[in-house]
Design a protein around this motif. Structure first.
Motif, PDB file in Angstrom:
ATOM      1  N   SER A   1      -2.349  -1.411  -3.627  1.00 37.61           N
ATOM      2  CA  SER A   1      -3.545  -0.634  -3.273  1.00 37.61           C
ATOM      3  C   SER A   1      -3.127   0.813  -3.050  1.00 37.61           C
ATOM      4  O   SER A   1      -2.106   1.083  -2.400  1.00 37.61           O
ATOM      5  CB  SER A   1      -4.182  -1.194  -1.993  1.00 37.61           C
ATOM      6  OG  SER A   1      -5.118  -0.280  -1.461  1.00 37.61           O
ATOM      7  N   ASN A   2      -3.912   1.727  -3.613  1.00 36.58           N
ATOM      8  CA  ASN A   2      -3.701   3.155  -3.355  1.00 36.58           C
ATOM      9  C   ASN A   2      -4.525   3.634  -2.171  1.00 36.58           C
ATOM     10  O   ASN A   2      -4.619   4.827  -1.909  1.00 36.58           O
ATOM     11  CB  ASN A   2      -4.056   3.983  -4.590  1.00 36.58           C
ATOM     12  CG  ASN A   2      -3.111   3.714  -5.735  1.00 36.58           C
ATOM     13  OD1 ASN A   2      -1.938   3.419  -5.538  1.00 36.58           O
ATOM     14  ND2 ASN A   2      -3.630   3.793  -6.957  1.00 36.58           N
ATOM     15  N   ARG A   3      -5.182   2.688  -1.503  1.00 39.22           N
ATOM     16  CA  ARG A   3      -5.969   2.925  -0.295  1.00 39.22           C
ATOM     17  C   ARG A   3      -7.149   3.857  -0.551  1.00 39.22           C
ATOM     18  O   ARG A   3      -7.439   4.736   0.240  1.00 39.22           O
ATOM     19  CB  ARG A   3      -5.095   3.479   0.822  1.00 39.22           C
ATOM     20  CG  ARG A   3      -5.547   3.001   2.184  1.00 39.22           C
ATOM     21  CD  ARG A   3      -4.561   3.346   3.265  1.00 39.22           C
ATOM     22  NE  ARG A   3      -4.949   2.737   4.529  1.00 39.22           N
ATOM     23  CZ  ARG A   3      -4.255   2.889   5.647  1.00 39.22           C
ATOM     24  NH1 ARG A   3      -3.171   3.614   5.655  1.00 39.22           N
ATOM     25  NH2 ARG A   3      -4.668   2.297   6.747  1.00 39.22           N
TER      26      ARG A   3
ATOM     27  N   ASP B   1      -7.835  -2.343  -4.465  1.00 39.31           N
ATOM     28  CA  ASP B   1      -8.823  -1.537  -3.747  1.00 39.31           C
ATOM     29  C   ASP B   1      -9.925  -1.023  -4.664  1.00 39.31           C
ATOM     30  O   ASP B   1     -10.943  -0.522  -4.194  1.00 39.31           O
ATOM     31  CB  ASP B   1      -8.149  -0.350  -3.041  1.00 39.31           C
ATOM     32  CG  ASP B   1      -7.237   0.449  -3.959  1.00 39.31           C
ATOM     33  OD1 ASP B   1      -6.552  -0.148  -4.806  1.00 39.31           O
ATOM     34  OD2 ASP B   1      -7.220   1.687  -3.827  1.00 39.31           O
TER      35      ASP B   1
ATOM     36  N   GLU C   1       0.851  -1.192   0.000  1.00 37.45           N
ATOM     37  CA  GLU C   1       0.000   0.000   0.000  1.00 37.45           C
ATOM     38  C   GLU C   1       0.884   1.238   0.000  1.00 37.45           C
ATOM     39  O   GLU C   1       2.019   1.203   0.482  1.00 37.45           O
ATOM     40  CB  GLU C   1      -0.914   0.011   1.228  1.00 37.45           C
ATOM     41  CG  GLU C   1      -2.179  -0.801   1.054  1.00 37.45           C
ATOM     42  CD  GLU C   1      -3.191  -0.512   2.145  1.00 37.45           C
ATOM     43  OE1 GLU C   1      -4.395  -0.475   1.833  1.00 37.45           O
ATOM     44  OE2 GLU C   1      -2.795  -0.318   3.304  1.00 37.45           O
TER      45      GLU C   1
ATOM     46  N   TRP D   1       4.105  -0.923   3.580  1.00 39.34           N
ATOM     47  CA  TRP D   1       3.670   0.428   3.200  1.00 39.34           C
ATOM     48  C   TRP D   1       4.838   1.138   2.534  1.00 39.34           C
ATOM     49  O   TRP D   1       5.925   1.234   3.098  1.00 39.34           O
ATOM     50  CB  TRP D   1       3.216   1.206   4.433  1.00 39.34           C
ATOM     51  CG  TRP D   1       2.899   2.639   4.119  1.00 39.34           C
ATOM     52  CD1 TRP D   1       3.720   3.717   4.234  1.00 39.34           C
ATOM     53  CD2 TRP D   1       1.654   3.142   3.597  1.00 39.34           C
ATOM     54  NE1 TRP D   1       3.071   4.858   3.830  1.00 39.34           N
ATOM     55  CE2 TRP D   1       1.801   4.546   3.441  1.00 39.34           C
ATOM     56  CE3 TRP D   1       0.445   2.556   3.264  1.00 39.34           C
ATOM     57  CZ2 TRP D   1       0.785   5.358   2.949  1.00 39.34           C
ATOM     58  CZ3 TRP D   1      -0.576   3.380   2.778  1.00 39.34           C
ATOM     59  CH2 TRP D   1      -0.407   4.753   2.628  1.00 39.34           C
TER      60      TRP D   1
ATOM     61  N   TYR E   1       2.719  -7.584   4.474  1.00 35.61           N
ATOM     62  CA  TYR E   1       2.266  -6.215   4.222  1.00 35.61           C
ATOM     63  C   TYR E   1       3.463  -5.272   4.221  1.00 35.61           C
ATOM     64  O   TYR E   1       4.380  -5.400   5.044  1.00 35.61           O
ATOM     65  CB  TYR E   1       1.279  -5.789   5.305  1.00 35.61           C
ATOM     66  CG  TYR E   1       0.777  -4.370   5.164  1.00 35.61           C
ATOM     67  CD1 TYR E   1      -0.289  -4.068   4.325  1.00 35.61           C
ATOM     68  CD2 TYR E   1       1.377  -3.327   5.866  1.00 35.61           C
ATOM     69  CE1 TYR E   1      -0.745  -2.770   4.189  1.00 35.61           C
ATOM     70  CE2 TYR E   1       0.928  -2.019   5.731  1.00 35.61           C
ATOM     71  CZ  TYR E   1      -0.131  -1.750   4.897  1.00 35.61           C
ATOM     72  OH  TYR E   1      -0.582  -0.456   4.758  1.00 35.61           O
TER      73      TYR E   1
ATOM     74  N   LYS F   1      -5.703  -9.319   3.908  1.00 37.65           N
ATOM     75  CA  LYS F   1      -4.422  -8.849   4.446  1.00 37.65           C
ATOM     76  C   LYS F   1      -3.734  -9.937   5.266  1.00 37.65           C
ATOM     77  O   LYS F   1      -2.508 -10.058   5.248  1.00 37.65           O
ATOM     78  CB  LYS F   1      -4.639  -7.610   5.319  1.00 37.65           C
ATOM     79  CG  LYS F   1      -4.917  -6.333   4.527  1.00 37.65           C
ATOM     80  CD  LYS F   1      -4.978  -5.141   5.458  1.00 37.65           C
ATOM     81  CE  LYS F   1      -5.116  -3.842   4.679  1.00 37.65           C
ATOM     82  NZ  LYS F   1      -5.178  -2.666   5.566  1.00 37.65           N
TER      83      LYS F   1
ATOM     84  N   ARG G   1      -9.970   2.622  -0.582  1.00 39.60           N
ATOM     85  CA  ARG G   1     -10.836   2.043   0.437  1.00 39.60           C
ATOM     86  C   ARG G   1     -10.005   1.003   1.190  1.00 39.60           C
ATOM     87  O   ARG G   1      -8.939   0.578   0.718  1.00 39.60           O
ATOM     88  CB  ARG G   1     -12.073   1.369  -0.177  1.00 39.60           C
ATOM     89  CG  ARG G   1     -11.775   0.112  -0.949  1.00 39.60           C
ATOM     90  CD  ARG G   1     -13.031  -0.657  -1.316  1.00 39.60           C
ATOM     91  NE  ARG G   1     -12.726  -1.832  -2.128  1.00 39.60           N
ATOM     92  CZ  ARG G   1     -12.365  -3.005  -1.644  1.00 39.60           C
ATOM     93  NH1 ARG G   1     -12.247  -3.165  -0.325  1.00 39.60           N
ATOM     94  NH2 ARG G   1     -12.116  -4.025  -2.431  1.00 39.60           N
ATOM     95  N   GLU G   2     -10.501   0.598   2.347  1.00 36.77           N
ATOM     96  CA  GLU G   2      -9.790  -0.398   3.135  1.00 36.77           C
ATOM     97  C   GLU G   2     -10.034  -1.791   2.568  1.00 36.77           C
ATOM     98  O   GLU G   2     -11.189  -2.183   2.356  1.00 36.77           O
ATOM     99  CB  GLU G   2     -10.241  -0.348   4.599  1.00 36.77           C
ATOM    100  CG  GLU G   2      -9.694   0.831   5.374  1.00 36.77           C
ATOM    101  CD  GLU G   2      -8.178   0.784   5.547  1.00 36.77           C
ATOM    102  OE1 GLU G   2      -7.601  -0.325   5.559  1.00 36.77           O
ATOM    103  OE2 GLU G   2      -7.566   1.863   5.644  1.00 36.77           O
TER     104      GLU G   2
END
Length: 301
Positions: A186-188, A147, A50, A204, A202, A197, A190-191
């Protein structure tokens, strides 16, 4: 095709070795990215990345495929994507032509059951990215912008990534001999659900710091001088600190530097910045905000 990741001669054995191999492709990974990529490869776990757009999530998957010398198979997610778009479909036009050919050759004595059975073979199967990844692995499977997909597709994806197998009713189970190295981005917007996950490692991704962005520019654009690379990286860094609609990522930083090189520039001044802002900012409002803030201040040492 090699059937196991362990048999790949290019498989890095430490995070540092992976970082060095990535650097040869032009992807400069920090310790966190290199470790996450190495563990995903070693543990056969999907890597969920993300971060803001332009932080290098997609290019990480591309660089991993290059390092490992395996195919990159990309599934671009979007609103409304369904299993048939991601997994497989049947080639109905070819099936229809095949059926007409059988009818013409049968002289009115077509065996309907045999004809139907002949329609649902791999000959008429259109493999979409997920099925191709299972069939062709070892490979890197990039599931880009997960996402943007809806909840139902996310649940379907979870099953495929967990089992490394799918069932095609007419053909039976298709299982990967080696699990694909899956990189989800994911560009976040949405969650993403916790269930997905939990199946993944994971990481970031932040925008690179000033030194690493300069190094990326110099690595990807060998013709750029140190002065210009530092000016571009610093100006982009300051643009990211503004409240812009679309803060520039590394891709925009590279575009800007390449545009300046195309103009024969070795240094960036306010006048040149004003006429080349379109390479780095993609909204009129953002360009206006940068102009109003003063381009000279943007370039100040």
């Amino acid at each position: 095709m090699t059937a196991s990741w362990d048999q790949l001669p290019s498989r890095p054995t430490t995070p540092a070795e992976l970082a060095a191999a990535l650097e040869k492709t032009g992807y400069l990974a920090d310790d966190g990215i290199a470790t996450a990529g190495f563990l995903a490869l070693r543990m056969h776990r999907p890597l969920f990345c993300e971060g803001e757009p332009g932080t290098g999530k997609t290019s990480l998957a591309q660089a991993l495929a290059q390092v490992l010398d395996v195919p990159l198979i990309r599934l671009q997610c979007h609103e409304g994507i369904d299993a048939s778009q991601a997994l497989y479909d049947w080639d109905f036009p070819r099936q229809l032509l095949h059926l007409r050919a059988l009818e013409a050759a049968s002289d009115g004595k077509l065996d309907a059951d045999a004809a139907e059975a002949s329609l649902y073979t791999e000959r008429f199967l259109l493999a979409r990215p997920l099925l191709r990844a299972l069939q062709e692995s070892p490979c890197v499977l990039l599931v880009d912008e997960v996402d943007r997909a809806d909840d139902e597709f996310e649940a379907f994806l979870l099953e495929v990534l967990s089992e490394h197998a799918v069932s095609v009713p007419e053909l039976g189970e298709i299982r990967a001999e080696a699990p694909p190295l899956a990189v989800l981005t994911s560009n976040r917007t949405r969650e993403v659900h916790d269930a997905l996950k939990r199946r993944c490692l994971y990481h970031w991704l932040e925008h690179p710091d000033l030194g690493r962005e300069v190094a990326i520019l110099r690595s990807r654009l060998p013709g750029i001088g140190g002065r210009l690379a530092e000016q571009v990286a610093m100006a982009v860094r300051r643009l990211r600190e503004m409240e812009l609609l679309k803060p520039p990522g590394v891709a925009e930083s590279l575009d800007w530097a390449e545009a300046l090189l195309a103009l024969g520039k070795t240094e960036l001044d306010a006048e040149t910045a004003a006429v080349t802002l379109g390479a780095v900012l993609k909204y009129r409002e953002d360009a206006d905000r940068a102009q109003n803030a003063g381009l000279a201040a943007l370039l100040a040492s």
